[in-house]
Design an enzyme around this catalytic site. Structure first.
Site, PDB file in Angstrom:
ATOM      1  N   HIS A 163       1.059  -1.215   0.063  1.00  0.00           N
ATOM      2  CA  HIS A 163       0.034   0.070   0.109  1.00  0.00           C
ATOM      3  C   HIS A 163       1.107   1.393   0.093  1.00  0.00           C
ATOM      4  CE1 HIS A 163      -3.802  -1.910   2.228  1.00  0.00           C
ATOM      5  NE2 HIS A 163      -4.105  -1.757   0.765  1.00  0.00           N
ATOM      6  N   CYS A 258      -2.362   2.817   9.078  1.00  0.00           N
ATOM      7  CA  CYS A 258      -3.204   1.994   8.618  1.00  0.00           C
ATOM      8  C   CYS A 258      -4.487   2.133   9.595  1.00  0.00           C
ATOM      9  CB  CYS A 258      -2.556   0.613   8.478  1.00  0.00           C
ATOM     10  SG  CYS A 258      -1.234   0.437   7.680  1.00  0.00           S
TER      11      CYS A 258
HETATM   12  N1  ARG Z   1      -3.853  -7.176   7.020  1.00  0.00           N
HETATM   13  C1  ARG Z   1      -4.214  -5.880   6.157  1.00  0.00           C
HETATM   14  C2  ARG Z   1      -4.106  -6.104   4.652  1.00  0.00           C
HETATM   15  O1  ARG Z   1      -3.455  -6.794   4.065  1.00  0.00           O
HETATM   16  C3  ARG Z   1      -3.316  -4.698   6.522  1.00  0.00           C
HETATM   17  C4  ARG Z   1      -3.844  -3.539   6.094  1.00  0.00           C
HETATM   18  C5  ARG Z   1      -2.954  -2.426   6.290  1.00  0.00           C
HETATM   19  N2  ARG Z   1      -3.675  -1.032   5.948  1.00  0.00           N
HETATM   20  C6  ARG Z   1      -2.948  -0.303   5.313  1.00  0.00           C
HETATM   21  N3  ARG Z   1      -3.489   0.998   5.408  1.00  0.00           N
HETATM   22  N4  ARG Z   1      -1.705  -0.166   4.859  1.00  0.00           N
HETATM   23  O2  ARG Z   1      -5.265  -5.620   3.873  1.00  0.00           O
END
Ligand code: ARG
Length: 263
Positions: A163, A258
């Site tokens: 991300h 996140c």
């Molecule tokens: N386990 C989650 C996923 O893989 C973590 C999300 C983290 N969120 C972020 N905004 N980077 O989707």
């Protein structure tokens, strides 16, 4: 900038599937996770941020990462179309919450993938957006159009930095920290064009999620525990860094940013 965030208490947080390379199934200590989340909430409240909460649904462990709910501008929110089926039911839950709060909600056509503020940063009338791992180009294009923002598409190239908020953190419209190893050469060029003071993160700081920091009023940063060199860089620039240990959430590939959605 908004002074309100949406958080979700980790009542049902766990790692029960794997959709990114950090999710290797290390057991989560729920009590510690709750303590770490409360430190985030308490610190934001001490700073004067208005904290709103959404209740976590039992079978949606990643709902704690509210940044992925969507991208908000004023009264409009473009809801996420999660790439992986494990997270797709979150969209209905978030949609209900935003509607109840009086937001105008938008859904993208199903064929696009879009993961909200995991992959987008809005700064004035621009939207920096990561694509290529989770969100796709069609998704970020549509979202920018709905929110009437100039899109700066940044192609991501590293599975561990899946991300944009795992490898890029805007401090103000002149300055950002970023992990160069997470971007394609053309994305790096765009970053250099738009941001005069780009602070590179070394691999140690990047892997400790330095980019997943919460920025408040340009000179306050809430950073996961662990990064080192970047703290000196920020200190030189007059930025005050507060650390919070997020060991339990890192097991899911997430940290402070996140878990925070500015609304
Ligand atoms: N386990 C989650 C996923 O893989 C973590 C999300 C983290 N969120 C972020 N905004 N980077 O989707």
């Amino acid at each position: 900038m908004s002074n309100t965030v949406l958080l979700c208490a980790p009542i049902h947080f766990d790692v029960i599937y794997s959709i990114n390379p950090w999710m290797i199934g290390e057991p989560v200590n729920s009590a510690v996770a709750l303590e770490q989340w409360f430190r985030l909430k308490d610190t934001l409240e001490e700073w004067g941020v208005d904290v709103k909460l959404i209740g976590q649904v039992g079978n949606l462990p990643d709902m704690v990462f509210t940044a992925n709910a969507g991208t908000v501008r004023g009264n409009k929110v473009v809801l996420s179309n999660f790439k992986f089926p494990e997270r797709q039911p979150e969209t209905d839950v978030y949609e209900r919450w935003f509607k109840k709060e009086g937001y105008e909600t938008y859904r993208l056509p199903k064929k696009y993938s879009f993961e909200g503020c995991g992959d987008t940063v809005v700064s004035e009338d621009k939207m920096f957006a990561g694509y290529g791992v989770r969100s796709d180009l069609g998704g970020i294009r549509r979202a920018a159009k709905i929110l009437d923002l100039e899109l700066i598409p940044l192609k991501l190239s590293h599975d561990s930095f899946y991300h944009l908020d795992t490898c890029f953190c805007l401090l103000n419209n002149q300055c950002a920290m970023y992990y160069p190893g997470a971007f394609t050469p053309s994305a790096l060029k765009k970053l250099r064009k738009h941001i005069p003071d780009l602070i590179p993160l070394d691999v140690h700081d990047a892997a400790h999620f330095a980019a997943n920091s919460v920025v408040y009023q340009e000179n306050r940063v809430l950073m996961p525990a662990g990064p080192q060199k970047i703290v000196e860089e920020l200190d030189i620039r007059g930025v005050e860094v507060t650390h919070i240990n997020t060991s339990e959430f890192l097991k899911s590939g997430g940290s402070l940013q996140c878990m925070t959605l500015w609304i």
